[in-house]
Design a protein around this motif. Sequence first.
Motif, PDB file in Angstrom:
ATOM      1  N   GLN A 208      -7.885   6.486  13.384  1.00 26.92           N
ATOM      2  CA  GLN A 208      -6.655   5.739  13.653  1.00 26.92           C
ATOM      3  C   GLN A 208      -6.123   5.049  12.393  1.00 26.92           C
ATOM      4  OE1 GLN A 208      -5.040   5.900  16.524  1.00 26.92           O
ATOM      5  NE2 GLN A 208      -6.630   7.216  17.390  1.00 26.92           N
ATOM      6  N   GLY A 209      -6.683   5.404  11.234  1.00 28.01           N
ATOM      7  CA  GLY A 209      -6.197   4.823   9.983  1.00 28.01           C
ATOM      8  C   GLY A 209      -6.620   3.390   9.759  1.00 28.01           C
ATOM      9  N   ILE A 210      -7.756   3.001  10.321  1.00 33.46           N
ATOM     10  CA  ILE A 210      -8.224   1.613  10.222  1.00 33.46           C
ATOM     11  C   ILE A 210      -9.440   1.545   9.305  1.00 33.46           C
ATOM     12  CG2 ILE A 210      -9.179  -0.343  11.508  1.00 33.46           C
ATOM     13  CD1 ILE A 210      -7.594   0.736  13.945  1.00 33.46           C
ATOM     14  N   LEU A 211      -9.400   0.618   8.345  1.00 36.77           N
ATOM     15  CA  LEU A 211     -10.514   0.381   7.440  1.00 36.77           C
ATOM     16  C   LEU A 211     -11.563  -0.504   8.108  1.00 36.77           C
ATOM     17  CD1 LEU A 211      -8.380  -0.327   4.255  1.00 36.77           C
ATOM     18  CD2 LEU A 211      -9.667   1.762   4.738  1.00 36.77           C
ATOM     19  N   THR A 212     -12.780  -0.444   7.579  1.00 29.72           N
ATOM     20  CA  THR A 212     -13.893  -1.178   8.173  1.00 29.72           C
ATOM     21  C   THR A 212     -14.677  -1.921   7.095  1.00 29.72           C
ATOM     22  OG1 THR A 212     -15.344   0.747   7.982  1.00 29.72           O
ATOM     23  CG2 THR A 212     -14.112   0.500  10.046  1.00 29.72           C
ATOM     24  N   SER A 213     -15.656  -2.721   7.533  1.00 31.26           N
ATOM     25  CA  SER A 213     -16.487  -3.468   6.590  1.00 31.26           C
ATOM     26  C   SER A 213     -17.917  -3.554   7.098  1.00 31.26           C
ATOM     27  CB  SER A 213     -15.923  -4.885   6.400  1.00 31.26           C
ATOM     28  OG  SER A 213     -16.533  -5.525   5.304  1.00 31.26           O
TER      29      SER A 213
END
Length: 375
Positions: A208-213
Amino acid sequence: MKRSRWRMVMAFGLLVTLYGDKLSPRDKGEDSKLEHLAGGMLMVGFFGTEAPRDSMICRAIHHYHLGGVILFDRDPTDPKRPKNIRDKDQLRRLTRQLQACSPDGRLLIAVDEEGGAVQRLKKKQGFYGAYPRASNVAKKGEPYAKRTYAHMARELADVGINFDLAPVVDLALNPKNRVIVGWGRSYGKDPATVSRYAGIFIRQMHRQGILTSLKHFPGHGSSTGDTHKGFVDVTGQWRERELEPYRRLIGAGLADTVMVAHIFNRAFDPMLPASLSHETVTKRLRGNLGYRGVVITDDLQMGAIAKRYSLPETLRLAILAGNDLLLFGNQLDPKRIYSPDKLVNIIMKMVRNGKISEQRLYDSARRLATLKKSF
């Protein structure tokens, strides 16, 4: 007065009106570059469910080229009021406004959305609001995890969130650990299991085009205390295998960013907590584990930092440690709210005084630019 000089004075007067007395004539030239470098390292929380052009946060995003913002559902000064999130339509409008403020349209808009006790999008606001905690996801298997996190990712993307400060890759090693193990925020004790489920989480977000950490480096699951409240020493409890999820996920190319905890481990650094430690961030994470991406601090207003270090010292140490994004949520203590103006000006002063090199800021800007191109 000549017309050209009159125009210059009027233009500068307008900047002072918009941004306060923090500007000087030289800021319009070389120092604007420095402002952008300093502002790009900040992720800040703010008050407001809208961000029109004349709002403080919009002006700060535009003027300082802020790296990102973090959104919260609850106003810490009044729990009955929303801080940034009221409902779906409002949140979509807010994220569109925030991106419109950004010079490059690539502002990082973050939330903490893990599931369980940590989810900012609540049912009462019209969201699903019932995502299970990590420990329960791991018990129900991989197909369930894929469905769960696919749904979570779609919901975040639908309202314009592009950065989820998750997943937790801490190992559930200490049953007395309330903030990680007690709340079920860990996928388990086994590094392979934790890495597998964290990988599922990340891949669903990426779709969904979401970055993570990945959080909380170098491992918070063996601790007893809570860094929200104060100093936490894990020297006697921490185990080397707590690094394994990071090693696996970095090796698999799944580490968009890594969040560093405020825990203290004498074996890593005899003086400083992880988030402020060059030994931990640069030598261990970047050197030993070979990580080349963006490093973000945990909230630098948490008790483990705020109770022991002044704001200038916190900023100086965090930057020298090798962090790229400095998180100030403006959520934990209503009496201690830091504006982007204040934070940027402290960083600029330290660069001018030689306490921080300008090159150090450029290094972070390069890593952040690479990250932003990925979504």
